[in-house]
Scaffold this motif. Structure first.
Motif, PDB file in Angstrom:
ATOM      1  N   LEU A  39       0.730  -1.137   0.082  1.00 29.21           N
ATOM      2  CA  LEU A  39       0.290  -0.056   0.003  1.00 29.21           C
ATOM      3  C   LEU A  39       1.067   1.261  -0.021  1.00 29.21           C
ATOM      4  O   LEU A  39       1.962   1.210   0.668  1.00 29.21           O
ATOM      5  N   GLY A  40       0.622   2.195  -0.792  1.00 27.70           N
ATOM      6  CA  GLY A  40       1.239   3.506  -0.847  1.00 27.70           C
ATOM      7  C   GLY A  40       0.795   4.396   0.195  1.00 27.70           C
ATOM      8  O   GLY A  40      -0.551   4.531   0.388  1.00 27.70           O
ATOM      9  N   GLU A  41       1.441   4.632   1.188  1.00 29.82           N
ATOM     10  CA  GLU A  41       0.975   5.477   2.331  1.00 29.82           C
ATOM     11  C   GLU A  41       0.444   6.619   2.029  1.00 29.82           C
ATOM     12  O   GLU A  41      -0.586   7.035   2.801  1.00 29.82           O
ATOM     13  N   VAL A  42       0.873   7.327   1.066  1.00 27.73           N
ATOM     14  CA  VAL A  42       0.189   8.754   0.962  1.00 27.73           C
ATOM     15  C   VAL A  42      -0.931   8.656   0.020  1.00 27.73           C
ATOM     16  O   VAL A  42      -2.038   9.231   0.146  1.00 27.73           O
ATOM     17  N   GLY A  44      -2.512   6.199  -1.187  1.00 27.36           N
ATOM     18  CA  GLY A  44      -3.455   5.012  -0.838  1.00 27.36           C
ATOM     19  C   GLY A  44      -3.646   3.949  -2.068  1.00 27.36           C
ATOM     20  O   GLY A  44      -4.636   3.222  -2.129  1.00 27.36           O
TER      21      GLY A  44
ATOM     22  N   ARG B   8      -5.409   5.561   9.817  1.00 29.80           N
ATOM     23  CA  ARG B   8      -4.334   6.021   9.099  1.00 29.80           C
ATOM     24  C   ARG B   8      -4.278   7.621   8.968  1.00 29.80           C
ATOM     25  O   ARG B   8      -3.420   8.448   8.917  1.00 29.80           O
ATOM     26  N   THR B 103       5.628   3.735  10.706  1.00 34.17           N
ATOM     27  CA  THR B 103       5.620   5.243  10.253  1.00 34.17           C
ATOM     28  C   THR B 103       5.209   6.159  11.488  1.00 34.17           C
ATOM     29  O   THR B 103       5.910   7.014  11.538  1.00 34.17           O
ATOM     30  N   ARG B 205       4.810  13.420   3.485  1.00 34.57           N
ATOM     31  CA  ARG B 205       5.512  12.194   3.323  1.00 34.57           C
ATOM     32  C   ARG B 205       5.610  11.869   2.190  1.00 34.57           C
ATOM     33  O   ARG B 205       4.952  12.230   1.133  1.00 34.57           O
ATOM     34  N   ASP B 206       6.594  10.798   1.905  1.00 34.69           N
ATOM     35  CA  ASP B 206       6.733  10.159   0.597  1.00 34.69           C
ATOM     36  C   ASP B 206       5.685   8.909   0.742  1.00 34.69           C
ATOM     37  O   ASP B 206       5.167   8.527   1.793  1.00 34.69           O
ATOM     38  N   GLU B 207       5.824   8.040  -0.312  1.00 32.74           N
ATOM     39  CA  GLU B 207       4.918   7.098  -0.578  1.00 32.74           C
ATOM     40  C   GLU B 207       5.079   6.058   0.436  1.00 32.74           C
ATOM     41  O   GLU B 207       4.174   5.283   0.857  1.00 32.74           O
ATOM     42  N   ALA B 208       6.321   5.993   0.803  1.00 35.40           N
ATOM     43  CA  ALA B 208       6.579   4.899   2.012  1.00 35.40           C
ATOM     44  C   ALA B 208       6.306   5.472   3.448  1.00 35.40           C
ATOM     45  O   ALA B 208       6.430   4.749   4.354  1.00 35.40           O
ATOM     46  N   GLY B 209       5.719   6.863   3.445  1.00 35.29           N
ATOM     47  CA  GLY B 209       5.248   7.487   4.824  1.00 35.29           C
ATOM     48  C   GLY B 209       6.580   8.106   5.551  1.00 35.29           C
ATOM     49  O   GLY B 209       6.137   8.415   6.493  1.00 35.29           O
TER      50      GLY B 209
END
Lengths: 108, 351
Positions: A39-42, A44, B8, B103, B205-209
């Motif tokens: 899952l991509g944290e930002v 989604g 989240r 994260t 943040r980046d995609e990895a948080g």
């Protein structure tokens, strides 16, 4: 072996699956009923399997994970084309990047 | 799992607290713990400011964090563990809290480190009538440990999202804590007084948080308390200002290897490769392998890979992944990124 962006899905013989994981409880599905491989944290955005199957986490938040698809299935993602998968067992590997003194996961 | 996404969002929430909802949550948490409600709420603009206020409290009573947060949490965990069994609890945690743990825990630790660093800087000492005596005296060990202890007394509010996600929907005992988390930042519960912080104004943040921003603070509070980071790596604030004017010469001249890596990432490996006249080392069906030699540091070795799925305009995005300096072929490099040997990497389909 199949690749969708930063996730690699490697077919496994059932005999290569650790015996204690053959019947291990799977991960819960997300709010849309999917098995989420990554899952991509930002954004989604997720690499996910919508149909029947089971995802078993071997350890650690970033995998590795085992995917069991008794009837086959498909992997979807908001930004990548769908990948159909045959029935069977798979190891799901998240892409990583080298950083001196550490290893980082890749977020695509 | 249905609760994870909402928690989240709580963990990453920014903007003004809903003070009355948060205060109601605190009162509920006190009542649930069998305590009298606090008499006074003191709001702070950031965890840094909150620590300053907590240090000045003199009639607040003892800390009740144990009764309000730690004990109910431990008892709920025990209750669910007994109900679900070890495997059931582990599966629940893995599907809920574990998704958010890395994260948020990393973010909370960065905030703690930021507060400690700023609270022990010369400005703070001068404020207390202790003029700074040069850099060697800036860090006062006794101040630092006091501040660290105060930070450990905090209830993390929104940054407790991981375990609140695991308990959500399974009882009402933690509803007070959950209400504060949804509406405010960190808080310090004492018998009579609660010091409570606003949430950040901005979080990038980046995609990895990981904390990540190239042109300003990655995390900032309304009183100016801020953290700077590039793909998770802490960087000095003034370092970022310099990034927009980088040249290959400036990158080569940077002596701090960590900062030089950030410069390279920011500048773009592709641009650096072109402008520094680098030659590809190896090329095959998986991509191209590049090597940049750096004085006093290990070589930067990268695979250049073309994305398999076209962009909306029909073009293909090219990206670079850094691989170990011992890598000899492009295929070995791509295989390494998936934990494989080059000879066993052979996708039958890629998108």
């Amino acid at each position: 072996m199949y690749r969708q962006g930063d996730v690699l899905i490697v077919a496994l013989e059932e005999s290569a699956v650790p015996p204690n994981l053959l019947d291990a409880p799977g991960e819960l599905r997300d709010g849309r009923g999917r098995l989420v491989l990554a899952l991509g944290e930002v954004t989604g955005h997720a690499h996910a399997v919508p149909g029947p199957g089971r995802l078993i986490r071997e350890g650690g938040v970033f995998g590795p994970m085992l995917l069991h698809l008794p009837d086959g299935g498909r992997v979807v993602h908001e930004e990548h084309a769908v990948i159909p998968l045959p029935k069977g067992w798979f190891r799901v590997v998240r892409q990583r990047e080298y950083a001196p003194g550490a290893v980082r996961i890749v977020a695509d | 799992m249905e609760y994870v996404d909402s928690w989240r969002a709580v963990a990453a929430a920014t903007g003004a607290a809903d003070r009355s909802a948060a205060e109601d949550g605190v009162r509920l948490a006190y009542r649930s713990a069998g305590l009298a409600e606090p008499e006074e709420f003191v709001w702070a603009d950031s965890p840094r400011a909150a620590v300053g206020l907590v240090r000045k409290l003199n009639d607040a009573g003892r800390s009740v964090r144990e009764e309000v947060r730690t004990r109910p949490w431990a008892e709920e965990r025990r209750r669910m563990y007994d109900e679900l069994g070890p495997a059931g609890w582990s599966a629940l945690w893995s599907a809920t809290g574990a998704q958010l743990w890395e994260t948020t825990a990393a973010l909370a630790e960065r905030i703690r480190a930021g507060v400690v660093a700023e609270r022990t800087e010369p400005g703070e000492l001068a404020e207390r009538g202790e003029p700074p005596e040069g850099e060697a005296e800036v860090l006062q060990p006794e101040d630092e440990s006091e501040i660290r202890l105060l930070l450990l007394d905090a209830v993390l509010g929104q940054h407790d999202a991981a375990w609140l996600a695991a308990f959500d929907g399974r009882g009402d005992r933690l509803d007070g804590l959950a209400a504060v988390a949804r509406n405010a930042g960190w808080w310090w519960p004492y018998e009579r007084t609660v010091v409570i912080s606003e949430r950040p104004e901005a979080l990038h943040r980046d995609e990895a948080g990981r904390l990540d921003r190239g042109d300003g603070p990655a995390l900032s509070y309304r009183d100016g308390f801020a953290l700077y980071a590039w793909r998770g790596m802490p960087v000095p604030a003034d370092f970022l200002a310099e990034l927009t004017a980088l040249t290959p010469e400036r990158i080569r001249a940077e002596e701090n290897a960590e900062l030089r890596r950030v410069m390279l990432e920011f500048y773009g490996y592709d641009r650096y490769l072109t402008e520094s006249g680098a030659e590809p080392v190896h090329r095959d069906e998986t991509g191209i392998l590049w090597r940049i030699a750096l004085d006093g540091d290990e070589d930067v070795v990268m695979v250049e890979v073309v994305n398999s799925t076209p962009e909306p305009d029909g073009t293909y995005r090219t990206y670079w992944l850094r691989v170990p300096p011992t890598t000899r072929t492009a295929k070995d490099g791509v295989a390494w990124t998936f934990g494989l040997q080059g000879e066993s990497y052979a996708p039958v389909r890629q998108t």
